[in-house]
Design a protein around this motif. Structure first.
Motif, PDB file in Angstrom:
ATOM      1  N   GLN A   2       0.833  -1.203   0.000  1.00  0.00           N
ATOM      2  CA  GLN A   2       0.000   0.000   0.000  1.00  0.00           C
ATOM      3  C   GLN A   2       0.865   1.249   0.000  1.00  0.00           C
ATOM      4  OE1 GLN A   2      -3.287   0.013  -0.417  1.00  0.00           O
ATOM      5  NE2 GLN A   2      -3.204   2.231  -0.559  1.00  0.00           N
ATOM      6  N   THR A   3       1.948   1.236   0.726  1.00  0.00           N
ATOM      7  CA  THR A   3       2.855   2.382   0.758  1.00  0.00           C
ATOM      8  C   THR A   3       3.427   2.648  -0.625  1.00  0.00           C
ATOM      9  OG1 THR A   3       3.406   1.923   3.067  1.00  0.00           O
ATOM     10  CG2 THR A   3       4.927   3.323   1.838  1.00  0.00           C
ATOM     11  N   ILE A   4       3.824   1.598  -1.328  1.00  0.00           N
ATOM     12  CA  ILE A   4       4.367   1.749  -2.680  1.00  0.00           C
ATOM     13  C   ILE A   4       3.307   2.322  -3.616  1.00  0.00           C
ATOM     14  CG2 ILE A   4       5.218   0.473  -4.696  1.00  0.00           C
ATOM     15  CD1 ILE A   4       6.678  -1.365  -2.649  1.00  0.00           C
ATOM     16  N   VAL A   5       2.076   1.817  -3.527  1.00  0.00           N
ATOM     17  CA  VAL A   5       0.992   2.319  -4.376  1.00  0.00           C
ATOM     18  C   VAL A   5       0.769   3.807  -4.118  1.00  0.00           C
ATOM     19  CG1 VAL A   5      -1.513   2.207  -4.760  1.00  0.00           C
ATOM     20  CG2 VAL A   5      -0.169   0.107  -4.673  1.00  0.00           C
ATOM     21  N   LEU A   6       0.708   4.196  -2.856  1.00  0.00           N
ATOM     22  CA  LEU A   6       0.469   5.605  -2.524  1.00  0.00           C
ATOM     23  C   LEU A   6       1.633   6.495  -2.948  1.00  0.00           C
ATOM     24  CD1 LEU A   6      -1.192   5.201   0.982  1.00  0.00           C
ATOM     25  CD2 LEU A   6      -2.294   5.836  -1.164  1.00  0.00           C
ATOM     26  N   LEU A   7       2.854   6.011  -2.789  1.00  0.00           N
ATOM     27  CA  LEU A   7       4.012   6.792  -3.236  1.00  0.00           C
ATOM     28  C   LEU A   7       3.994   6.963  -4.752  1.00  0.00           C
ATOM     29  CD1 LEU A   7       6.847   5.385  -0.949  1.00  0.00           C
ATOM     30  CD2 LEU A   7       5.951   7.726  -0.972  1.00  0.00           C
ATOM     31  N   ARG A   8       3.687   5.880  -5.478  1.00  0.00           N
ATOM     32  CA  ARG A   8       3.614   5.969  -6.941  1.00  0.00           C
ATOM     33  C   ARG A   8       2.566   6.993  -7.365  1.00  0.00           C
ATOM     34  NH1 ARG A   8       5.679   3.093 -10.538  1.00  0.00           N
ATOM     35  NH2 ARG A   8       6.970   1.299 -10.153  1.00  0.00           N
ATOM     36  N   GLU A   9       1.392   6.934  -6.756  1.00  0.00           N
ATOM     37  CA  GLU A   9       0.317   7.861  -7.101  1.00  0.00           C
ATOM     38  C   GLU A   9       0.720   9.303  -6.799  1.00  0.00           C
ATOM     39  OE1 GLU A   9      -3.113   6.524  -4.961  1.00  0.00           O
ATOM     40  OE2 GLU A   9      -3.454   4.821  -6.307  1.00  0.00           O
ATOM     41  N   SER A  10       1.303   9.529  -5.633  1.00  0.00           N
ATOM     42  CA  SER A  10       1.648  10.896  -5.238  1.00  0.00           C
ATOM     43  C   SER A  10       2.785  11.465  -6.074  1.00  0.00           C
ATOM     44  CB  SER A  10       2.005  10.951  -3.752  1.00  0.00           C
ATOM     45  OG  SER A  10       3.226  10.273  -3.521  1.00  0.00           O
ATOM     46  N   LEU A  11       3.632  10.599  -6.634  1.00  0.00           N
ATOM     47  CA  LEU A  11       4.737  11.049  -7.479  1.00  0.00           C
ATOM     48  C   LEU A  11       4.367  11.076  -8.958  1.00  0.00           C
ATOM     49  CD1 LEU A  11       7.632   9.111  -5.694  1.00  0.00           C
ATOM     50  CD2 LEU A  11       7.138  11.569  -5.572  1.00  0.00           C
ATOM     51  N   GLY A  12       3.139  10.697  -9.262  1.00  0.00           N
ATOM     52  CA  GLY A  12       2.680  10.715 -10.646  1.00  0.00           C
ATOM     53  C   GLY A  12       3.259   9.597 -11.495  1.00  0.00           C
ATOM     54  N   LEU A  13       3.674   8.510 -10.862  1.00  0.00           N
ATOM     55  CA  LEU A  13       4.222   7.366 -11.588  1.00  0.00           C
ATOM     56  C   LEU A  13       3.106   6.375 -11.881  1.00  0.00           C
ATOM     57  CD1 LEU A  13       7.449   6.823  -9.463  1.00  0.00           C
ATOM     58  CD2 LEU A  13       7.262   7.941 -11.695  1.00  0.00           C
ATOM     59  N   PRO A  14       3.143   5.729 -13.046  1.00  0.00           N
ATOM     60  CA  PRO A  14       2.065   4.792 -13.388  1.00  0.00           C
ATOM     61  C   PRO A  14       2.134   3.516 -12.568  1.00  0.00           C
ATOM     62  CG  PRO A  14       3.779   4.709 -15.046  1.00  0.00           C
ATOM     63  CD  PRO A  14       4.152   5.809 -14.091  1.00  0.00           C
ATOM     64  N   ASN A  15       0.964   2.978 -12.290  1.00  0.00           N
ATOM     65  CA  ASN A  15       0.869   1.674 -11.652  1.00  0.00           C
ATOM     66  C   ASN A  15       0.666   0.668 -12.773  1.00  0.00           C
ATOM     67  OD1 ASN A  15       0.326  -0.613 -10.215  1.00  0.00           O
ATOM     68  ND2 ASN A  15      -1.147   0.332  -8.842  1.00  0.00           N
ATOM     69  N   ASN A  16       1.738   0.047 -13.216  1.00  0.00           N
ATOM     70  CA  ASN A  16       1.715  -0.800 -14.405  1.00  0.00           C
ATOM     71  C   ASN A  16       0.680  -1.917 -14.319  1.00  0.00           C
ATOM     72  OD1 ASN A  16       3.728   0.763 -15.503  1.00  0.00           O
ATOM     73  ND2 ASN A  16       5.349  -0.531 -14.697  1.00  0.00           N
ATOM     74  N   ASN A  17       0.545  -2.561 -13.178  1.00  0.00           N
ATOM     75  CA  ASN A  17      -0.420  -3.658 -13.050  1.00  0.00           C
ATOM     76  C   ASN A  17      -1.845  -3.166 -13.261  1.00  0.00           C
ATOM     77  OD1 ASN A  17       1.588  -5.496 -12.496  1.00  0.00           O
ATOM     78  ND2 ASN A  17       1.405  -5.280 -10.290  1.00  0.00           N
ATOM     79  N   LYS A  18      -2.149  -2.030 -12.700  1.00  0.00           N
ATOM     80  CA  LYS A  18      -3.496  -1.491 -12.842  1.00  0.00           C
ATOM     81  C   LYS A  18      -3.772  -1.123 -14.295  1.00  0.00           C
ATOM     82  CE  LYS A  18      -6.603   2.028 -11.045  1.00  0.00           C
ATOM     83  NZ  LYS A  18      -6.756   3.173 -10.150  1.00  0.00           N
TER      84      LYS A  18
END
Length: 80
Positions: free
Chosen positions: A31-47
């Protein structure tokens, strides 16, 4: 893969992070990785990949992704 350790994390953040992780069926680390990715504007490849597969299935006329035979989908993907 690098490791990040956070010291002195406020308890209210930990509680909220734990709550959201449980709701999303993820570990605290995930969850921390997902939130960091979202807040940094990085794509969530799996999603993005899942969304593309669902869109492709919709285009092929499958009424609902839950009624698709996963074996057929995997075979079709491998045959390409």
């Amino acid at each position: 893969m690098p490791t990040l350790q956070v010291r002195d994390l406020p308890e209210d953040i930990y509680i909220k992070l734990n709550l959201v992780a449980n709701q999303e069926n993820r570990s605290l680390a995930q969850q921390t990785i997902v939130l960091l990715r979202e807040s940094l504007g990085l794509p969530n490849n799996n999603k993005l990949r899942r969304e593309a597969v669902i869109e492709k299935l919709s285009e092929k006329g499958y009424p609902n992704e839950t009624h698709v035979n996963p074996v057929d989908v995997i075979r079709e993907d491998r045959d390409r």
